[in-house]
Design an enzyme around this catalytic site. Structure first.
Site, PDB file in Angstrom:
ATOM      1  N   CYS A 101      -2.560 -52.257  48.892  1.00 48.38           N
ATOM      2  CA  CYS A 101      -1.270 -51.593  49.037  1.00 48.38           C
ATOM      3  C   CYS A 101      -1.136 -50.513  47.975  1.00 48.38           C
ATOM      4  O   CYS A 101      -1.478 -50.753  46.811  1.00 48.38           O
ATOM      5  CB  CYS A 101      -0.151 -52.623  48.886  1.00 48.38           C
ATOM      6  N   HIS A 143       1.991 -54.645  58.128  1.00 46.61           N
ATOM      7  CA  HIS A 143       2.084 -54.465  56.676  1.00 46.61           C
ATOM      8  C   HIS A 143       3.253 -53.524  56.338  1.00 46.61           C
ATOM      9  O   HIS A 143       4.042 -53.794  55.430  1.00 46.61           O
ATOM     10  CB  HIS A 143       0.749 -53.903  56.164  1.00 46.61           C
ATOM     11  N   GLU A 144       3.384 -52.421  57.089  1.00 46.65           N
ATOM     12  CA  GLU A 144       4.446 -51.439  56.808  1.00 46.65           C
ATOM     13  C   GLU A 144       5.825 -51.971  57.177  1.00 46.65           C
ATOM     14  O   GLU A 144       6.797 -51.757  56.445  1.00 46.65           O
ATOM     15  CB  GLU A 144       4.162 -50.117  57.535  1.00 46.65           C
ATOM     16  N   HIS A 147       7.096 -54.058  54.488  1.00 47.66           N
ATOM     17  CA  HIS A 147       7.665 -53.275  53.382  1.00 47.66           C
ATOM     18  C   HIS A 147       9.155 -53.020  53.603  1.00 47.66           C
ATOM     19  O   HIS A 147       9.960 -53.118  52.678  1.00 47.66           O
ATOM     20  CB  HIS A 147       6.964 -51.912  53.257  1.00 47.66           C
TER      21      HIS A 147
HETATM   22 NI    NI Z   1       1.704 -51.435  51.250  1.00 48.58          NI
END
Ligand code: NI
Length: 168
Positions: A101, A143-144, A147
């Site tokens: 990341c 993954h995004e 976030h």
């Molecule tokens: Ni990330």
């Protein structure tokens, strides 16, 4: 265009659930554009708004060149911006793969994620869409979206001894 810096842990904005986008104007398009530029500058494959200090449900992702993951070849993915996303799992098969990341420099570790998702959201004009994604692209998007909900890949690591500082 002056590009913003990427913020890193333990910045509190990385742990926040971000606000939905309600105004689809030129400023939003500009934000998406600068996020894509920051992502490319950092040689990343995805970037969420809170990673540049913005509290808004928007992320970008894309891969400029053809790439290979575990011996499987993939075509480039043109950079795109996704607003107010939701992820539905459509293939529950869990695949484990190393993730890193941009907000957690030089740390990688194995993360299990479902292989197939339906991504629902809006484009930067507010137009709703949905697309079915599989494999590596589905992983990047998960993954995004994490976030935007204040979640980091570290949260999936059950065995910290598996973290490492270089890609396998
Ligand atoms: Ni990330």
């Amino acid at each position: 265009m002056k590009l913003p810096q990427i913020i890193t842990i333990p910045h509190p904005l990385l742990r926040q659930t971000l606000k939905p986008v309600t105004t689809f104007d030129a400023k939003l398009a500009e934000l998406a554009e600068s996020m894509i530029a920051v992502m490319h500058r950092a040689e990343g494959v995805g970037l969420a708004a809170n990673q540049i200090g913005i509290d808004a449900q928007i992320f970008v992702y894309g891969i400029e060149e053809a790439f290979e993951v575990k011996g499987q070849k993939f075509a480039p993915i043109p950079a795109r911006a996704i607003v107010n996303p939701k992820v539905l799992v459509i293939d529950e098969t869990i695949e484990v793969m190393d993730e890193g990341c941009l907000s957690i420099p030089n740390v990688w570790g194995p993360v299990g994620r479902p292989l197939g998702i339906e991504l629902q959201g809006q484009d930067i004009h507010g137009q709703p869409f949905s697309s079915k994604l599989f494999g590596y692209e589905a992983r990047v998007v998960q993954h995004e979206v994490d976030h935007l909900n204040g979640k980091l890949f570290l949260d999936y690591i059950t065995d910290p001894t598996k973290l490492h500082n270089g890609k396998e």
